[in-house]
Design a protein around this motif. Structure first.
Motif, short mmCIF file in Angstrom:
data_model
loop_
_atom_site.label_atom_id
_atom_site.label_comp_id
_atom_site.label_asym_id
_atom_site.label_seq_id
_atom_site.Cartn_x
_atom_site.Cartn_y
_atom_site.Cartn_z
N GLU A 36 31.35 37.68 51.35
CA GLU A 36 31.58 38.25 50.02
C GLU A 36 32.30 37.18 49.20
OE1 GLU A 36 33.36 42.32 50.43
OE2 GLU A 36 33.12 41.78 52.54
N ILE A 37 31.72 36.81 48.07
CA ILE A 37 32.29 35.78 47.21
C ILE A 37 32.78 36.41 45.92
CG2 ILE A 37 31.81 33.66 45.91
CD1 ILE A 37 29.68 33.02 48.05
N THR A 38 34.03 36.18 45.59
CA THR A 38 34.61 36.63 44.33
C THR A 38 35.04 35.39 43.56
OG1 THR A 38 35.43 38.64 45.40
CG2 THR A 38 36.37 38.08 43.25
N HIS A 39 34.53 35.23 42.34
CA HIS A 39 34.83 34.06 41.52
C HIS A 39 35.59 34.52 40.28
CE1 HIS A 39 33.05 30.25 39.38
NE2 HIS A 39 34.36 30.36 39.25
N ILE A 40 36.84 34.11 40.18
CA ILE A 40 37.68 34.47 39.04
C ILE A 40 37.87 33.22 38.19
CG2 ILE A 40 39.90 35.42 38.32
CD1 ILE A 40 40.12 36.49 41.26
N GLN A 41 37.43 33.31 36.94
CA GLN A 41 37.51 32.14 36.05
C GLN A 41 38.76 32.19 35.20
OE1 GLN A 41 33.89 31.64 33.81
NE2 GLN A 41 32.62 31.61 35.64
N GLY A 42 39.32 31.00 34.97
CA GLY A 42 40.42 30.87 34.04
C GLY A 42 41.71 31.55 34.45
N VAL A 43 42.20 31.25 35.66
CA VAL A 43 43.44 31.88 36.12
C VAL A 43 44.68 31.19 35.56
CG1 VAL A 43 42.44 32.76 38.25
CG2 VAL A 43 43.61 30.56 38.27
N GLY A 44 44.52 29.98 35.07
CA GLY A 44 45.71 29.29 34.58
C GLY A 44 45.41 28.28 33.55
N ALA B 49 36.14 18.32 27.10
CA ALA B 49 36.42 19.21 25.97
C ALA B 49 37.38 20.31 26.39
CB ALA B 49 35.12 19.81 25.44
N SER B 50 37.31 20.72 27.65
CA SER B 50 38.22 21.76 28.13
C SER B 50 38.45 21.62 29.63
CB SER B 50 37.67 23.16 27.80
OG SER B 50 36.47 23.39 28.48
N VAL B 51 39.52 22.25 30.06
CA VAL B 51 39.94 22.24 31.46
C VAL B 51 40.20 23.68 31.86
CG1 VAL B 51 41.72 21.47 33.07
CG2 VAL B 51 40.98 19.96 31.22
N ARG B 52 39.78 24.03 33.08
CA ARG B 52 39.96 25.41 33.54
C ARG B 52 40.33 25.40 35.02
NH1 ARG B 52 34.62 27.80 32.89
NH2 ARG B 52 34.38 27.90 35.14
N ILE B 53 41.08 26.41 35.42
CA ILE B 53 41.37 26.62 36.84
C ILE B 53 40.75 27.94 37.26
CG2 ILE B 53 43.17 26.99 38.57
CD1 ILE B 53 45.01 25.22 36.87
N ASP B 54 39.92 27.88 38.28
CA ASP B 54 39.26 29.07 38.82
C ASP B 54 39.72 29.29 40.25
OD1 ASP B 54 37.81 29.01 36.46
OD2 ASP B 54 35.85 28.85 37.42
N VAL B 55 39.54 30.52 40.70
CA VAL B 55 39.80 30.85 42.10
C VAL B 55 38.54 31.49 42.67
CG1 VAL B 55 41.15 32.27 43.70
CG2 VAL B 55 42.27 31.23 41.72
N ILE B 56 38.14 31.03 43.84
CA ILE B 56 37.04 31.67 44.56
C ILE B 56 37.61 32.16 45.88
CG2 ILE B 56 34.85 31.33 45.76
CD1 ILE B 56 34.02 29.40 43.60
N THR B 57 37.44 33.46 46.11
CA THR B 57 37.84 34.00 47.41
C THR B 57 36.57 34.32 48.19
OG1 THR B 57 38.00 36.27 46.61
CG2 THR B 57 40.01 34.95 46.54
N ILE B 58 36.62 33.98 49.46
CA ILE B 58 35.50 34.23 50.37
C ILE B 58 36.01 35.19 51.43
CG2 ILE B 58 33.81 33.19 51.92
CD1 ILE B 58 33.59 31.88 49.22
N ARG B 59 35.33 36.29 51.60
CA ARG B 59 35.70 37.28 52.63
C ARG B 59 34.63 37.22 53.70
NH1 ARG B 59 36.96 40.68 55.96
NH2 ARG B 59 38.26 42.52 55.60
N ILE B 60 35.02 36.77 54.88
CA ILE B 60 34.08 36.59 55.99
C ILE B 60 34.32 37.66 57.04
CG2 ILE B 60 33.37 35.02 57.84
CD1 ILE B 60 34.29 32.71 56.10
N GLY B 61 33.23 38.18 57.59
CA GLY B 61 33.35 39.02 58.77
C GLY B 61 33.23 40.51 58.54
N ARG B 62 33.45 40.97 57.32
CA ARG B 62 33.37 42.41 57.09
C ARG B 62 31.92 42.84 56.95
NH1 ARG B 62 37.33 44.70 52.67
NH2 ARG B 62 36.11 43.32 51.37
N ARG B 63 31.14 42.01 56.33
CA ARG B 63 29.70 42.28 56.16
C ARG B 63 28.91 41.13 56.77
NH1 ARG B 63 31.29 44.25 50.79
NH2 ARG B 63 31.32 46.51 50.94
N ARG B 64 27.61 41.33 56.85
CA ARG B 64 26.74 40.31 57.43
C ARG B 64 26.79 39.01 56.61
NH1 ARG B 64 22.22 40.83 60.96
NH2 ARG B 64 22.59 43.06 60.85
N THR B 65 26.80 39.16 55.29
CA THR B 65 26.88 37.97 54.43
C THR B 65 28.28 37.89 53.83
OG1 THR B 65 26.05 39.21 52.54
CG2 THR B 65 24.42 38.01 53.83
#
Length: 123
Positions: free
Chosen positions: A115-123, A97-113
């Motif tokens: 950091e995940i940022t999920h941006i929906q619908g970039v294109g 029914a629909s198509v979407r492009i998302d971006v997930i950025t993972i930041r490793i090393g700054r904190r113990r766990t």
């Protein structure tokens, strides 16, 4: 933690974290690291409730040396992802029914766990 890991290992870790994140959201992983002659799609998931297919670009960072989330995926990259998504969709039997492009950025090393940022619908 990241001092002895190669870029490929860091990337693979980021993609696994992203796939786990998507699964926790109730999305079904259809493919990982799908390749064709024009490039690669990191993760392809189905949102069965919405009958949507989502193409996810994963960017894993250990520092801000190469910019933050905003710099991770350029307009050129989005055009390439759209092209790859079109090729993948052309090989499928399913009707979405629909198509979407998302971006997930993972930041490793700054904190113990990570950091995940999920941006929906970039294109």
């Amino acid at each position: 933690m990241t001092g002895t890991q190669s870029r490929a290992e860091i990337g693979a870790l980021g993609e696994q974290l992203a796939a786990d994140h998507l699964s926790q959201l109730g999305l079904r992983v259809l493919a990982r690291n799908w390749r064709c002659r024009y490039g690669e799609l990191d993760i392809i998931v189905a949102d069965d409730a919405a009958r949507a297919v989502v193409f996810v670009e994963v960017k894993t960072r250990t520092s801000d040396q190469f910019g933050g989330v905003e710099q991770a995926v350029t307009a050129t990259k989005v055009r390439r992802l759209r092209r790859l998504a079109g090729i993948w969709l052309g090989q499928q039997q399913d009707n979405w029914a629909s198509v979407r492009i998302d971006v997930i950025t993972i930041r490793i090393g700054r904190r113990r766990t990570p950091e995940i940022t999920h941006i929906q619908g970039v294109g």
